[in-house]
Design a protein around this motif. Structure first.
Motif, PDB file in Angstrom:
ATOM      1  N   UNK A   1       4.169 -14.694  -3.194  1.00 52.53           N
ATOM      2  CA  UNK A   1       2.954 -13.979  -3.717  1.00 52.53           C
ATOM      3  C   UNK A   1       2.593 -12.914  -3.351  1.00 52.53           C
ATOM      4  N   UNK A   2       1.986 -12.076  -4.047  1.00 55.27           N
ATOM      5  CA  UNK A   2       1.054 -10.723  -3.654  1.00 55.27           C
ATOM      6  C   UNK A   2      -0.109 -10.879  -3.018  1.00 55.27           C
ATOM      7  N   UNK A   3      -0.675 -10.080  -2.245  1.00 52.81           N
ATOM      8  CA  UNK A   3      -1.833 -10.076  -1.715  1.00 52.81           C
ATOM      9  C   UNK A   3      -3.010 -10.122  -2.642  1.00 52.81           C
ATOM     10  N   UNK A   4      -4.230 -10.201  -2.147  1.00 48.97           N
ATOM     11  CA  UNK A   4      -5.151 -10.173  -3.171  1.00 48.97           C
ATOM     12  C   UNK A   4      -5.534  -8.746  -4.054  1.00 48.97           C
ATOM     13  N   UNK A   5      -5.187  -7.739  -3.192  1.00 47.52           N
ATOM     14  CA  UNK A   5      -5.129  -6.249  -3.846  1.00 47.52           C
ATOM     15  C   UNK A   5      -3.992  -5.671  -3.336  1.00 47.52           C
ATOM     16  N   UNK A   6      -3.343  -4.804  -4.060  1.00 50.86           N
ATOM     17  CA  UNK A   6      -2.490  -3.833  -3.882  1.00 50.86           C
ATOM     18  C   UNK A   6      -3.088  -2.390  -4.291  1.00 50.86           C
ATOM     19  N   UNK A   7      -2.890  -1.453  -3.497  1.00 49.17           N
ATOM     20  CA  UNK A   7      -3.482  -0.157  -3.652  1.00 49.17           C
ATOM     21  C   UNK A   7      -2.583   1.221  -3.734  1.00 49.17           C
ATOM     22  N   UNK A   8      -2.907   2.204  -4.073  1.00 49.82           N
ATOM     23  CA  UNK A   8      -2.251   3.317  -4.124  1.00 49.82           C
ATOM     24  C   UNK A   8      -3.293   4.516  -3.875  1.00 49.82           C
ATOM     25  N   UNK A   9      -2.995   5.243  -2.617  1.00 45.70           N
ATOM     26  CA  UNK A   9      -3.827   6.183  -2.226  1.00 45.70           C
ATOM     27  C   UNK A   9      -3.532   7.683  -2.685  1.00 45.70           C
ATOM     28  N   UNK A  10      -4.292   8.524  -3.283  1.00 46.62           N
ATOM     29  CA  UNK A  10      -3.973   9.631  -3.576  1.00 46.62           C
ATOM     30  C   UNK A  10      -4.873  10.862  -3.086  1.00 46.62           C
TER      31      UNK A  10
ATOM     32  N   UNK B   1       0.753  -1.336  -0.157  1.00 53.36           N
ATOM     33  CA  UNK B   1       0.038  -0.026   0.031  1.00 53.36           C
ATOM     34  C   UNK B   1       0.814   1.282  -0.095  1.00 53.36           C
ATOM     35  N   UNK B   2       0.689   2.423  -0.720  1.00 54.96           N
ATOM     36  CA  UNK B   2       1.149   3.479  -0.941  1.00 54.96           C
ATOM     37  C   UNK B   2       0.365   4.579  -0.721  1.00 54.96           C
ATOM     38  N   UNK B   3       0.616   5.408   0.207  1.00 58.95           N
ATOM     39  CA  UNK B   3      -0.065   6.594   0.576  1.00 58.95           C
ATOM     40  C   UNK B   3       0.486   7.728   0.201  1.00 58.95           C
ATOM     41  N   UNK B   4      -0.100   8.463  -0.605  1.00 56.39           N
ATOM     42  CA  UNK B   4       0.689   9.705  -1.306  1.00 56.39           C
ATOM     43  C   UNK B   4      -0.069  11.014  -0.875  1.00 56.39           C
ATOM     44  N   UNK B   5      -0.842  10.895   0.166  1.00 57.35           N
ATOM     45  CA  UNK B   5      -1.760  12.133   0.570  1.00 57.35           C
ATOM     46  C   UNK B   5      -0.744  13.330   0.786  1.00 57.35           C
ATOM     47  N   UNK B   6       0.125  13.280   1.355  1.00 50.80           N
ATOM     48  CA  UNK B   6       0.983  14.426   1.904  1.00 50.80           C
ATOM     49  C   UNK B   6       2.255  14.770   0.801  1.00 50.80           C
ATOM     50  N   UNK B   7       2.265  14.004  -0.245  1.00 51.04           N
ATOM     51  CA  UNK B   7       3.266  14.247  -1.133  1.00 51.04           C
ATOM     52  C   UNK B   7       2.765  15.242  -2.389  1.00 51.04           C
ATOM     53  N   UNK B   8       3.773  15.681  -2.869  1.00 50.35           N
ATOM     54  CA  UNK B   8       3.620  16.500  -4.283  1.00 50.35           C
ATOM     55  C   UNK B   8       3.708  15.835  -5.560  1.00 50.35           C
ATOM     56  N   UNK B   9       3.298  16.311  -6.645  1.00 45.78           N
ATOM     57  CA  UNK B   9       3.188  15.628  -7.802  1.00 45.78           C
ATOM     58  C   UNK B   9       4.559  14.785  -8.179  1.00 45.78           C
ATOM     59  N   UNK B  10       5.516  15.669  -8.069  1.00 46.07           N
ATOM     60  CA  UNK B  10       6.842  15.009  -8.436  1.00 46.07           C
ATOM     61  C   UNK B  10       7.277  13.830  -7.504  1.00 46.07           C
ATOM     62  N   UNK B  11       7.182  14.407  -6.124  1.00 43.48           N
ATOM     63  CA  UNK B  11       7.501  13.252  -5.303  1.00 43.48           C
ATOM     64  C   UNK B  11       6.408  11.863  -5.423  1.00 43.48           C
ATOM     65  N   UNK B  12       5.254  12.062  -5.569  1.00 36.16           N
ATOM     66  CA  UNK B  12       4.460  10.948  -5.833  1.00 36.16           C
ATOM     67  C   UNK B  12       4.802  10.136  -6.911  1.00 36.16           C
ATOM     68  N   UNK B  13       5.150  10.845  -8.120  1.00 35.50           N
ATOM     69  CA  UNK B  13       5.540   9.847  -9.273  1.00 35.50           C
ATOM     70  C   UNK B  13       6.740   9.369  -9.027  1.00 35.50           C
ATOM     71  N   UNK B  14       7.777   9.728  -8.470  1.00 31.49           N
ATOM     72  CA  UNK B  14       8.801   9.410  -8.159  1.00 31.49           C
ATOM     73  C   UNK B  14       8.932   8.052  -7.259  1.00 31.49           C
TER      74      UNK B  14
END
Length: 895
Positions: free
Chosen positions: A803-812, A772-785
């Protein structure tokens, strides 16, 4: 090994600064020249850096079970290494020692004779950020002082006859007219002592009444009863003190001028009282002017005079070094500082955010044989809280009883406010619960802090309960209370509640302050309600209040963020012309607005008409009107417009230097943000070059990263270590700005490395976990990197056979703080990025701020041969490096 440092001059603290001090930007031979020298710490100031502080904090044998957790800005909880990137780095912290001999002060001062080794130790300065990086980052504190609120009297020595007490009681209940006052004075005149009882009444009116006309009428009625110039001078001094306590220094000046003209006001007591009156209102320039005129009149300042002018400098935000000049002058005049002198200096250090200097003052009071009272402790704790070291603040409070000083409501209120500013609201509420358990009655300041916490956390039912409790215990809501509620509800978008609070304020007779008007204009401007903002401005003009830097900064912020950078610069010059000095926050507002242009006005609008606040009310209203009907700028004009803005921004840096405005970390972040909005690499380089005017070290790191120089990473990590000592919002803003600049100008791998450093140092809380990746506090450049790095990390897990879990997610996030729900810029950027690299992520059906993908689908995509080339980033400018060298570092992410 470096040789041990030479012992410092024993009077270094009292001596004036070196006539040619080395530049604070010189990183080869650092020698910070601001503030005080440092003595051995009485308390550990940074518990996370034990090697820099060989003296552990004293152990309190009377520890109570109540103990708060350490502030996140000073110590970080060790995270789970399985969920955060582990990156091996090598940090070099160069250090050096510089010692400059300074002339000793006058040996006639008894303090110097009693204690010649005033500061026996001075630690060697270490390389790192310049002091400007830690300077105050908010301008709102200038108008937050509720200078007109009633303050309790602490003068227990003030006595009066029973007749004076009865007379005072009737005056307090009487209407402010001449007839009532004359009647009261006539009835009590035979029983009142001259001048003692009359001075007592004026002092008490200043403490307990806020009706200047009543005090003036009493003063003029009593003056003919005085029998000599000495008695007239005493009454004049009492009147000046009373008016100063009422927050009316201009009236105090009027009676003072009359007294000087009539020959009974030319006394050191009258001058000192007028200085104190200005100090209470934070008018440092006026107080220093009176101080100089007193010396010009042939009067020798006393300790009280110096205390008053030092207090004025502290409350007026004067540079600490300038304030210390008065202290040095006081010592050279042979005067002994008392407890109030040190308390005022301690308060000045606290307001300036100089914790080390405050600690020196705090320890020195003991070495000079002066006891530390409750005010001393409260001021020192306030200085610690301002620097975010809450663990030390609590430790100092727990040590107070061992020195026979009991914490009071101000102590606990200061701790509450410190935790609140760090957004550690649970800890702040623990302080509140502790106060209730000790049956400590909250004062208005404490209630205001509590309301601010509940507003920020959205606990509206608690707000109603606290307001009702204030009514029950008899604590009236004041301007600060309403300002806090208006600001909090405004940020929540509850404009209906804001309107109700303004109406309730009027009905209760609570006078709005300049901060009230500036807050309302800021709220309405951010909501696009420029007509309402114009109405607030017109009401401000009718109030007769004097505009301050906060109000001007609010206008400048509105103009700059709506694309009127040139007009904002003009208004900056206008505020200087009318005698209001812009501060670093004002400059930061304009710099940060570069490239954000969205609105253009018609030819006869703000762009071609001068805009001001005082004397130009119609133009300000016209500006808001033009903003209300602004329209998008044609794309063809954007390039030329950006060049004009760049010219204005470059001129700002010269203005900052000419006006002596020192930058802070937000200035550096704003410059980096502006670079990320430039049209070309050349323009960005020209803008980045301006960092050299302020800090060579930061410029060297930023320029080296931009040019792809790998050797600069040692200095970059040293810079990141310094940033770690700041609060998380400030440090994360700098990381975001630096990353955005690198990403925008083609240094994408360098941007990724900066982000990984930030994640490792927990700049963005809970941003990275395995799936899980949480990008709430990041800028656009930092989030893409970081998306690229995170997907590479998952790829290494896949190729390791896991094996990976059932779902992986990115929060924006979904834009809940935007003008339109769902209008998240970051979400749109990440959506475009995922589409461009072919990542199989889609928006979740019931959460438009979350991208999800089945783990099996992600694993299959990562196994494709071409995926690795898509995910590996490359720099446009590279020196001594290869893109493939990043992969081994990323393989450590899951360890």
């Amino acid at each position: 090994p470096l040789p041990p440092p030479l012992p410092p001059h024993p009077y270094a603290f009292f001596s004036p600064p070196h006539p040619n001090p080395p530049s604070s930007f010189n990183r080869i031979n650092p020698n910070p020249s601001h503030g005080l020298s440092h003595s051995p710490p009485h308390y550990s100031l940074t518990s996370s850096k034990s090697l820099q502080n060989p003296h552990p904090p004293p152990q309190n044998p009377h520890k109570t079970p109540y103990r708060l957790h350490s502030s996140s800005t000073t110590t970080s909880t060790a995270p789970n290494t399985a969920t955060t990137p582990t990156i091996t780095t090598t940090t070099t912290s160069p250090s050096g020692a510089t010692n400059a001999s300074t002339p000793s002060p006058s040996p006639q001062n008894p303090i110097l004779q009693r204690n010649p080794a005033f500061l026996p130790y001075c630690p060697r300065p270490r390389a790192g950020l310049s002091p400007e990086f830690r300077r105050t980052r908010s301008t709102r504190v200038i108008s937050k002082r509720n200078l007109s609120s009633a303050k309790p009297s602490h003068d227990n020595a003030r006595t009066a006859s029973p007749a004076a007490a009865h007379c005072l009681a009737q005056i307090l209940r009487s209407p402010p007219n001449d007839r009532a006052l004359v009647t009261i004075l006539s009835s009590f005149r035979p029983a009142l002592a001259i001048p003692e009882d009359y001075c007592f009444i004026l002092h008490e009116l200043g403490d307990r009444d806020k009706c200047p006309p009543k005090a003036l009428r009493f003063f003029h009625s009593a003056m003919p009863l005085m029998r000599s110039r000495i008695e007239q001078g005493k009454l004049l001094t009492a009147a000046i003190c009373g008016l100063g306590k009422m927050g009316r220094p201009e009236l105090a000046r009027q009676v003072f001028d009359v007294g000087v003209a009539r020959a009974y006001g030319n006394t050191v007591f009258a001058y000192s009282s007028l200085i104190s009156a200005y100090a209470r209102s934070g008018l440092a320039a006026e107080a220093m002017g009176v101080f100089e005129s007193m010396k010009a009149a042939g009067l020798r300042p006393t300790t009280i005079s110096y205390n008053a002018v030092i207090d004025a400098c502290g409350k007026g935000g004067v540079d600490l070094q300038f304030t210390l000049e008065f202290f040095r002058e006081m010592l050279h005049d042979g005067l002994c500082p008392d407890r109030k002198t040190f308390n005022s200096l301690l308060a000045a250090c606290s307001r300036a955010g100089h914790l080390e200097d405050a600690r020196v003052m705090f320890d020195e009071m003991i070495r000079l044989g002066m006891g530390r009272d409750i005010y001393t402790y409260n001021t020192f704790i306030d200085a610690i809280c301002k620097c975010g070291n809450m663990e030390l603040a609590v430790q100092v409070m727990l040590d107070m009883p061992t020195n026979n000083v009991c914490p009071n409501v101000v102590t606990y209120s200061t701790l509450m406010d410190g935790y609140s500013k760090l957004e550690q609201f649970d800890e702040a509420l623990k302080i509140y619960e502790k106060m209730k358990s000790l049956k400590i009655q909250l004062d208005r300041v404490c209630y205001n802090t509590l309301l601010s916490i509940y507003v920020k956390t959205g606990r509206f039912e608690e707000i109603a309960r606290v307001c009702e409790e204030m009514n029950v215990v008899g604590v009236d809501k004041d301007t600060v209370t309403y300002n806090s509620l208006i600001n909090g509800y405004g940020k929540q978008g509850r404009l209906d509640v804001v309107a109700y609070l303004v109406q309730d304020m009027r009905e209760r007779g609570v006078a709005p302050s300049v901060l009230t008007y500036s807050t309302l204009m800021d709220i309405y401007s951010k909501a696009g309600m420029y007509g309402d903002a114009a109405n607030v401005f017109l009401e401000f003009k009718e109030s007769g209040l004097k505009a301050d830097v906060v109000l001007y900064s609010s206008f400048i912020d509105t103009l700059a963020k709506n694309g009127l950078v040139e007009c904002a610069v003009w208004l900056l010059d206008e505020m200087t012309r009318v005698g209001i000095e812009p501060n670093v926050v004002t400059y930061n507002t304009i710099i940060d607005a570069f490239g954000k242009s969205r609105i253009i006005v018609e030819e006869d609008g703000v762009g071609s008409t001068t805009v001001g606040v005082e004397g130009c009310g119609s133009q300000v209203v016209r500006a808001f009107s033009q903003l209300a009907r602004g329209f998008g700028r044609p794309v063809a004009e954007e390039v030329s417009r950006r060049s004009e803005e760049l010219f204005c921004i470059l001129g700002l840096f010269q203005k900052m230097i000419q006006q002596g405005v020192r930058p802070n970390v937000v200035t550096f972040s704003a410059i980096l943000n502006a670079c990320s909005r430039c049209n070309s690499f050349e323009d960005a380089s020209l803008l980045l070059e301006q960092l050299r005017l302020f800090d060579n070290f930061v410029y060297g790191v930023a320029h080296g990263l931009l040019m792809g120089c790998r050797e600069v990473w040692v200095q970059a990590q040293s810079l990141f270590d310094e940033l770690r000592q700041m609060d998380l919002p400030t440090s994360s803003a700098f990381y975001n700005a630096l990353t955005d600049m690198l990403w925008h100008l083609g240094q994408k791998r360098g941007a990724q490395q900066v982000v990984l450093e930030g994640v490792q140092r927990h700049v963005w809380e809970n941003a990275w976990s395995e799936f899980t990746l949480d990008l709430h506090l990041m800028s656009c450049g930092a989030a893409q990197a970081i998306v690229h790095a995170w997907l590479l990390s998952i790829r290494s897990i896949v190729f390791a056979g896991c094996e990976l879990p059932e779902f992986v997610s990115i929060l924006t996030g979904w834009g809940k703080h935007s003008k339109r729900a769902g209008a998240s810029t970051l979400r749109c950027v990440i959506e475009v990025l995922l589409d461009s690299i072919g990542a199989p992520f889609n928006l979740e059906r019931f959460n438009i701020g979350r991208f999800v993908s089945p783990g099996a689908m992600v694993a299959a995509w990562l196994r494709e041969p071409g995926t690795i080339n898509i995910l590996l980033l490359r720099d446009e400018r590279v020196q001594h490096s290869s893109p493939s060298s990043l992969l081994p570092r990323l393989q450590a992410l899951q360890l």
